[in-house]
Design an enzyme around this catalytic site. Structure first.
Site, PDB file in Angstrom:
ATOM      1  N   HIS A  82       0.466 -25.032  74.222  1.00 18.94           N
ATOM      2  CA  HIS A  82       0.687 -23.797  74.797  1.00 18.94           C
ATOM      3  C   HIS A  82      -0.252 -23.413  75.462  1.00 18.94           C
ATOM      4  O   HIS A  82      -1.677 -23.527  75.370  1.00 18.94           O
ATOM      5  CB  HIS A  82       1.137 -22.655  73.611  1.00 18.94           C
ATOM      6  CG  HIS A  82       1.779 -21.562  74.306  1.00 18.94           C
ATOM      7  ND1 HIS A  82       2.995 -21.306  74.696  1.00 18.94           N
ATOM      8  CD2 HIS A  82       1.139 -20.406  74.625  1.00 18.94           C
ATOM      9  CE1 HIS A  82       3.388 -20.316  75.255  1.00 18.94           C
ATOM     10  NE2 HIS A  82       2.072 -19.684  75.289  1.00 18.94           N
ATOM     11  N   ASP A 161       9.442 -10.585  68.196  1.00 16.01           N
ATOM     12  CA  ASP A 161       8.500 -10.620  69.434  1.00 16.01           C
ATOM     13  C   ASP A 161       9.254 -10.476  70.790  1.00 16.01           C
ATOM     14  O   ASP A 161       8.488  -9.770  71.482  1.00 16.01           O
ATOM     15  CB  ASP A 161       7.811 -12.413  69.293  1.00 16.01           C
ATOM     16  CG  ASP A 161       7.217 -12.561  70.575  1.00 16.01           C
ATOM     17  OD1 ASP A 161       6.195 -12.086  70.883  1.00 16.01           O
ATOM     18  OD2 ASP A 161       7.771 -13.375  71.244  1.00 16.01           O
ATOM     19  N   ARG A 168       5.876  -4.073  75.266  1.00 18.88           N
ATOM     20  CA  ARG A 168       4.455  -4.367  75.555  1.00 18.88           C
ATOM     21  C   ARG A 168       4.421  -4.450  77.113  1.00 18.88           C
ATOM     22  O   ARG A 168       3.506  -3.656  77.859  1.00 18.88           O
ATOM     23  CB  ARG A 168       3.875  -5.439  74.943  1.00 18.88           C
ATOM     24  CG  ARG A 168       3.392  -5.240  73.511  1.00 18.88           C
ATOM     25  CD  ARG A 168       3.112  -6.466  72.960  1.00 18.88           C
ATOM     26  NE  ARG A 168       2.088  -7.296  73.243  1.00 18.88           N
ATOM     27  CZ  ARG A 168       1.801  -8.460  73.678  1.00 18.88           C
ATOM     28  NH1 ARG A 168       2.628  -9.558  73.224  1.00 18.88           N
ATOM     29  NH2 ARG A 168       0.698  -8.974  74.097  1.00 18.88           N
ATOM     30  N   SER A 183       1.976 -13.099  69.333  1.00 15.28           N
ATOM     31  CA  SER A 183       3.281 -12.970  69.885  1.00 15.28           C
ATOM     32  C   SER A 183       3.254 -14.745  70.200  1.00 15.28           C
ATOM     33  O   SER A 183       4.303 -15.397  69.911  1.00 15.28           O
ATOM     34  CB  SER A 183       3.191 -12.498  71.242  1.00 15.28           C
ATOM     35  OG  SER A 183       3.876 -12.936  72.189  1.00 15.28           O
ATOM     36  N   LYS A 187       5.975 -17.642  67.763  1.00 20.64           N
ATOM     37  CA  LYS A 187       6.885 -18.376  68.664  1.00 20.64           C
ATOM     38  C   LYS A 187       6.528 -20.071  68.439  1.00 20.64           C
ATOM     39  O   LYS A 187       7.577 -20.816  67.936  1.00 20.64           O
ATOM     40  CB  LYS A 187       6.904 -18.086  69.903  1.00 20.64           C
ATOM     41  CG  LYS A 187       7.536 -16.862  70.365  1.00 20.64           C
ATOM     42  CD  LYS A 187       7.639 -16.856  72.008  1.00 20.64           C
ATOM     43  CE  LYS A 187       6.311 -16.537  72.454  1.00 20.64           C
ATOM     44  NZ  LYS A 187       6.277 -15.245  73.144  1.00 20.64           N
TER      45      LYS A 187
END
Ligand code: URA
Length: 459
Positions: A82, A161, A168, A183, A187
């Protein structure tokens, strides 16, 4: 639980107990805690931070607000990568099929463009027919057939989230290290991973530009992963300039295919290989990074990774013919060269300026649900540090109309900084500047002892 009292305590810098925080978060899911109360709470967290126990509670409540995928039946370690997001960062497109070609199972959940940064989902959706809104059953089917899938966050993945992120986004509370960490990691943990590699961007175009804070983000996220038994490593990588030469959804797909052919820009290839080698490491395939890198190179150069990409495109409803004929991708109707007004050296190419311009040109969203024009963007023909001549074409703008071209050319004038001498060039970050690897068996409440390796000097 009295929501206002919890908010006050956080606002005053006190540490909430796990049960208090859990009650507040679950209350939000049950509509007992209202949107303005959660917005105030997020702002309190933004300024006060979270202590490690609070962070763990937030991650666990987010993660278990939805389901967890189990792809272990497919065979092969379940591993993902990620990125914290950047400009021109198309690494996931070649990397997921490369990792699958190396025997890993990659259930990659990706996001859309965020702020000035591009999103993997938007890039892939520039391929005619390509679907990223897959159900869990479809995700598993593609994984079984290809070994990798790149899909969006479904309703079942960390729904808390989704709600917090949307809030946010409109309350100025995105760039908080604990909130970003929770967050992203909630995930990723929902993918049911054995291993995770994080590409933490640093430099002007990153959400957390400063090196020290980017390192803190890397340590926070890797700590969250290993405390849950997931082998997690992070590389700090350069986002003080765009990655590769293409910026814009369809243009980045073309560059990704070039990379899968063993061609394309060297920085993109280098990062794909480094991250691929780390994925083999966290997947437990080999601890020898040199050997892992050699395997990754072989899979890229043999065409094995390209073949996986072709199959992934086909399984996700896209036109696999684009692999051989990229002209099938959407093409902008207008293009214009951006030329150097004087000779000298390229000192900087500021990523955020180009990322924001793409939004203005219609290639990104101003608000949720806006349509995206996949064809617009920039092709850079030079990179920071390079010598250039007067009149040389430094970049090409691709736009859907004259107004878009103007926006693009203006952005390039602001983003590309030319200096007269080699010595006056800005110092650049190394492509990979540090590696963070917490030790699985040495974890305390603070997230364990990390082994950070500083890998490079500014050039
Ligand atoms: N990406 C995410 O998924 N969450 C964040 O908070 C920031 C980037």
């Amino acid at each position: 639980m009295i929501p206002a009292r919890i908010i006050e305590r956080k606002r005053n810098g006190e540490v909430l107990t796990p049960s208090e925080l859990e009650a507040f978060l679950l209350g939000y899911l049950d509509e007992d805690v209202q949107e303005p109360q959660m917005a105030a709470f997020l702002m309190a967290v933004y300024f006060r931070g979270l202590d490690p126990r609070e962070l763990d509670t937030l991650v666990d409540v987010m993660l278990h607000s939805g389901g967890v995928l189990d792809a272990h039946g497919i065979g092969g370690p379940v591993v993902d990568k990620h990125s914290t997001g950047g400009v021109g960062d198309k690494v996931s497109l070649p990397l997921a099929p490369l990792a699958a070609a190396l025997g890993l199972v990659v259930p990659m959940i990706s996001g859309r463009g965020l702020g000035h940064t591009g999103g993997t989902r938007d890039k892939l959706e520039s391929i005619p027919g390509f679907r990223t809104d897959l159900t869990t059953t479809e995700v598993m089917r593609v994984l079984e057939r290809v070994g990798c899938v790149i899909a969006g966050q479904t309703e079942q993945v960390a729904p808390l989230d989704r709600r917090l992120y949307a809030l946010r986004d409109i309350t100025g509370t995105v760039s908080s290290i604990p909130l970003i960490s929770a967050s992203i990691m909630s995930k990723k943990l929902a993918e049911g991973l054995d291993g995770l590699v994080l590409d933490v961007k640093v430099g002007e175009g990153a959400f957390i530009p400063e090196e020290a804070r980017a390192l803190e983000l890397a340590r926070t996220m890797t700590g969250i992963g290993v405390r849950r038994g997931v082998r997690t490593r992070a590389l700090l990588t350069a986002m003080d300039r765009p990655l590769g030469r293409a910026i814009g959804n369809a243009l980045e797909v073309v560059e990704s295919v070039e990379c899968l052919r063993g061609e394309g820009p060297p920085d993109l290839r280098e990062l794909v290989l480094e991250l691929g080698a780390e994925m083999l490491g966290v997947g437990g395939v080999t601890e020898d990074l040199g050997e892992a890198r050699a395997r990754a190179e072989a899979a890229l150069d043999s065409g094995a990774a390209l073949e996986r990409f072709r199959r992934m495109v086909q399984e996700q409803g896209g036109d696999p013919g684009l692999v051989d004929d990229p002209s099938r991708l959407p093409k902008a109707s207008e293009s214009a060269p951006f030329r150097a007004e004087r000779a000298g050296f390229v000192s900087r190419v500021t990523p955020s300026v180009l990322g924001m311009a793409i939004i203005e040109m219609g290639g990104g969203r101003r608000k949720l649900g806006d349509p995206v024009d996949p064809s617009v963007g920039f092709m850079l023909h030079v990179e920071p540090g390079q010598r250039i001549e007067r009149g040389e074409t430094l970049a090409t703008v691709h736009a859907s109309d004259r107004a878009g071209l103007e926006v693009g050319l203006k952005a390039l004038s602001a983003a590309v900084q030319i200096v007269e001498s080699r010595e006056a060039r800005a110092a650049l970050l190394p492509l990979v500047s540090a590696r963070v690897e917490p030790e699985l068996d040495a974890l305390g409440a603070q997230g364990g002892r990390e082994r950070d390796t500083v890998l490079g000097q500014r050039s």
